[in-house]
Design a protein around this motif. Sequence first.
Motif, short mmCIF file in Angstrom:
data_model
loop_
_atom_site.label_atom_id
_atom_site.label_comp_id
_atom_site.label_asym_id
_atom_site.label_seq_id
_atom_site.Cartn_x
_atom_site.Cartn_y
_atom_site.Cartn_z
N VAL A 1 -2.03 12.24 -2.88
CA VAL A 1 -0.63 11.99 -1.78
C VAL A 1 0.04 12.81 -3.37
O VAL A 1 1.27 13.52 -2.69
CB VAL A 1 0.00 10.97 -1.71
N ARG A 2 -0.20 13.13 -4.52
CA ARG A 2 0.41 14.32 -5.47
C ARG A 2 0.03 15.56 -5.01
O ARG A 2 1.07 16.27 -5.91
CB ARG A 2 0.19 13.82 -6.52
N GLN A 3 -0.76 15.94 -4.42
CA GLN A 3 -1.26 17.20 -4.71
C GLN A 3 -1.69 17.28 -5.39
O GLN A 3 -0.58 18.37 -6.41
CB GLN A 3 -0.79 18.16 -3.49
N PRO A 4 -2.28 16.99 -6.58
CA PRO A 4 -1.77 17.46 -8.60
C PRO A 4 -3.33 18.82 -8.22
O PRO A 4 -4.07 19.22 -6.95
CB PRO A 4 -2.65 16.26 -8.37
N ASP B 1 8.46 9.27 2.85
CA ASP B 1 7.53 8.75 3.86
C ASP B 1 6.94 9.92 4.38
O ASP B 1 4.97 9.04 4.51
CB ASP B 1 8.25 8.46 4.93
N ALA B 2 6.65 11.06 5.08
CA ALA B 2 5.70 11.37 5.37
C ALA B 2 5.00 12.08 4.40
O ALA B 2 3.87 11.34 5.27
CB ALA B 2 6.54 13.17 5.70
N LYS B 3 4.58 12.06 3.24
CA LYS B 3 3.77 12.37 2.27
C LYS B 3 3.11 11.05 2.72
O LYS B 3 1.62 11.12 2.58
CB LYS B 3 3.98 12.96 1.30
N VAL B 4 3.33 9.98 2.58
CA VAL B 4 2.47 8.68 2.32
C VAL B 4 1.96 8.81 3.43
O VAL B 4 0.55 8.09 3.35
CB VAL B 4 3.35 7.57 2.18
N LYS B 5 2.62 8.86 4.40
CA LYS B 5 1.61 8.25 5.70
C LYS B 5 0.45 9.48 6.45
O LYS B 5 -0.51 9.54 6.14
CB LYS B 5 2.84 8.95 7.34
N GLU B 6 0.80 10.56 5.90
CA GLU B 6 -0.21 11.99 5.86
C GLU B 6 -1.51 11.86 5.01
O GLU B 6 -2.74 11.08 5.83
CB GLU B 6 0.12 13.34 5.61
N ALA B 7 -0.89 10.88 3.74
CA ALA B 7 -2.00 10.61 3.10
C ALA B 7 -3.02 9.61 3.66
O ALA B 7 -4.44 9.61 3.84
CB ALA B 7 -1.26 10.40 1.02
N ALA B 8 -2.30 8.26 4.01
CA ALA B 8 -2.90 7.10 5.13
C ALA B 8 -3.97 7.85 5.57
O ALA B 8 -5.01 6.98 6.19
CB ALA B 8 -1.85 6.41 5.21
N GLY C 1 -7.65 6.32 6.50
CA GLY C 1 -7.85 5.47 7.43
C GLY C 1 -6.96 3.98 7.07
O GLY C 1 -7.56 3.26 7.06
N LEU C 2 -5.42 4.73 6.89
CA LEU C 2 -4.58 3.61 5.97
C LEU C 2 -3.42 2.85 7.02
O LEU C 2 -2.85 1.82 6.43
CB LEU C 2 -4.59 3.44 4.67
N THR C 3 -3.53 3.51 7.75
CA THR C 3 -2.25 3.41 8.72
C THR C 3 -1.63 2.64 8.57
O THR C 3 -0.50 1.95 8.83
CB THR C 3 -2.39 4.32 10.05
N ASP C 4 -2.66 1.35 9.59
CA ASP C 4 -2.67 0.22 9.89
C ASP C 4 -2.27 -0.61 8.17
O ASP C 4 -1.98 -2.39 8.92
CB ASP C 4 -3.41 -0.49 10.77
N VAL D 1 1.02 -1.66 -0.01
CA VAL D 1 0.19 -0.07 0.21
C VAL D 1 0.64 1.20 0.16
O VAL D 1 0.78 2.41 -0.30
CB VAL D 1 -0.90 0.09 1.62
N ALA D 2 2.42 1.32 0.89
CA ALA D 2 2.49 2.38 0.94
C ALA D 2 3.73 2.81 -0.12
O ALA D 2 3.84 3.68 -0.88
CB ALA D 2 3.40 2.04 1.67
N GLN D 3 3.86 1.29 -1.26
CA GLN D 3 4.60 1.75 -2.72
C GLN D 3 4.07 1.86 -3.45
O GLN D 3 4.14 2.29 -4.51
CB GLN D 3 5.39 0.84 -2.33
N ASN D 4 2.70 1.73 -3.00
CA ASN D 4 1.46 1.88 -4.11
C ASN D 4 1.37 3.53 -4.23
O ASN D 4 1.25 4.34 -4.79
CB ASN D 4 0.03 0.96 -3.67
N ILE D 5 0.91 4.34 -2.99
CA ILE D 5 0.90 5.67 -2.71
C ILE D 5 1.73 6.19 -3.21
O ILE D 5 1.93 7.30 -3.97
CB ILE D 5 0.41 5.44 -1.72
N GLY D 6 3.08 6.00 -2.75
CA GLY D 6 4.19 6.40 -3.04
C GLY D 6 4.93 6.78 -4.44
O GLY D 6 5.74 7.15 -4.57
N PHE D 7 4.30 5.77 -5.30
CA PHE D 7 5.34 5.74 -7.00
C PHE D 7 5.04 6.60 -7.68
O PHE D 7 6.67 7.00 -7.88
CB PHE D 7 4.26 4.09 -7.13
N ALA D 8 3.62 7.40 -7.26
CA ALA D 8 4.63 8.24 -8.07
C ALA D 8 5.59 9.60 -7.81
O ALA D 8 6.17 10.09 -8.37
CB ALA D 8 3.01 9.11 -8.09
#
Lengths: 385, 281
Positions: free
Chosen positions: A150-153, A112-119, A123-126, A93-100
């Motif tokens: 996460v990209r803030q497009p 990592d910080a941005k992925v955590k924030e988005a998660a 509610g995906l932190t766990d 999940v983290a890699q998916n969100i952070g890929f871009a």
Amino acid sequence: MSDVSMDKVNKVYENGFHAVKDMSLDIADGEFMVLVGPSGCGKTTALRMVAGLEDITSGILRIGGKEVNDETPKERDIAMVFQNYALYPHMTVAQNIGFALKLRKLPKNELDAKVKEAAGILGLTDWLDRKPGQLSGGQRQRVAMGRAIVRQPSVFLMDEPLSNLDAKLRVQMRAEVARIQRQIGVSTIYVTHDQVEAMTMGDRVTVMRDGTLQQVDTPQNLYDSPDNIFVAAFIGSPAQNLYDATVGEGARSIKLGSQDVELPESVVLKRPGLRAYAGKEVVVGMRPEHLRAESSTSTGPKIVGEVDLVESLGSELVVHFTIDAHRVIAEGAVDKDEAAALQSGEGVARVEAKTPVKPGDRVTFSVDIEDMQFFDPKTGLAVRG
Amino acid sequence: MRNRKRTGWHRYINGINISAFFVVLFVGLPLYWLIASSFKTPANLGNSPPQFFPNPVSVGNYTDAFKNNDFGQYFINSLIVTLIATALVLILGTMAGYALGRLPMRGKFTLMVTLLIISVFPAIAVIAPLYLVLRNLGWLNSYQGLIIPYTAFNLPFAIWILRNYMLGIPKEMEETGRIDGAGPFRTLWTIILPMALPGIFTAGIFCFTACWTEFLMALTFNSANQYRTIPVGIAEFGTVFTVPYGTIFAASVVAVVPIGILVFIFRKFVISGLTSGAVKG
């Protein structure tokens, strides 16, 4: 964050199919715009042109005031959520969100910080270390959202993101997607064929049919004053009752089958155009909630119908009835099976749960005549001013 | 029938299990016989009635294969030829499969049908002209003399498998990659390839097995002892007057091992690779 503007945008496929015709649409900064219409109406094509996945045949697309016709999806700085989510199954999940972000060569700690924030927002932190295959449908949907936010497009594009979820979850995610969009305030184009989604989520809704834009307005305005028969029939569930009718002399009454419904002066004053239809045919539209089963002693305009079927929703009853007027079926607004099931003259009313109606009854419905809608039978356009 | 409760070992007796038992017996018995015989002494090999369990257990056949014959060299030759040919097939096949499955191209159908025809083409039909070509190139008795023909003969089937597998990967995967900002090569490498791994393993195992067991070309093109591969090597163990069955059995067991290991490791992928095209369309 940017506004999006489409100026006479066309899409003609190589095989000659004209999917989107002269579409002009402006989406304000931060606005949630829903594109809705039956399948094949060109809404997804329009979205894919904004995304840059589909070439624009003619017309100009601007994002943030800049023409982007020839830019790649990456350069347009858009994020898209697909119907099937299109998560990378071999990544967590983290890699998916952070890929871009990784492709943008963001430093690891920032990423990592941005992925955590988005998660956190979703509610995906766990679940960050899980693979998509281990997640439920709702969680996958969230990951797809996460990948986009996460990209803030500058623009969010969503192509029927909720249609793979079961009914209950869909209602829940509907609210959640709308909440997240408001929270991050990014202009969003959301494609759906579900008019309930369109009504509940959009700041404004664009109704499309056969590649042509039908009406762009707030959900309430679409519902209350549709521009044409198609929009009238498409928006609202159960669908609006549309009948062929004849306007009486001086536009004082309407002949609906064998029944005469009186038309108060106020109705005509609001819609002066109606006078021109005196003695002519017109299509009338009545929302199911504008027909109320009342005791026959009450005054005001009424119609009488024979009850075929009563469906109880708990909070209200949906009464299917028949009158002897001809039911108008707006082509494309209801699918063929649905149209075939509609008997000639069948109508639907939503009445209070305690109303004593049963199949076979002849029920008198009082009509909220002020809210009745009128359309020209030839052009299909609303009769107003 | 369904509702009848069966207890103990009785519940294992049903049509499917009985059929499976016979299939396993049918396939497994020769394999067992191969392994068992490889451990028998030459004297016990021809016993009547035959020995079911080797007694005494002897590794003489194995030492004979490796020491008195050049089986070690054959094994290395086979490994070199097979691994390089498989690698080439996979690299070319993946790219071709991706292109044929995904990219807009003219003449796709014709190309796919041509590939299919080539993949069922009997090798024996081209062996004579191929021999002449290789002779002119000076490639007889060389590794490339087998690697290149093996690659050519296995590529069409691999392309078919991989192309079908690529078709099963939703096109949204690439689109989402484009939106995330990945270029075409990056998309293929980080998104498509990992998703196509089962297909790649399947194609790889089929190709490996085909190259590993190929006999005709190996016999024709590489007759020098130094370049012999396992199948030819084993066939030439014998002399005019004797057939050293024990040594042949032992060598065959060793030859089966790599394929066994491969299939064992990748069996899950192979199954999903072969069925994916059918269900995902």
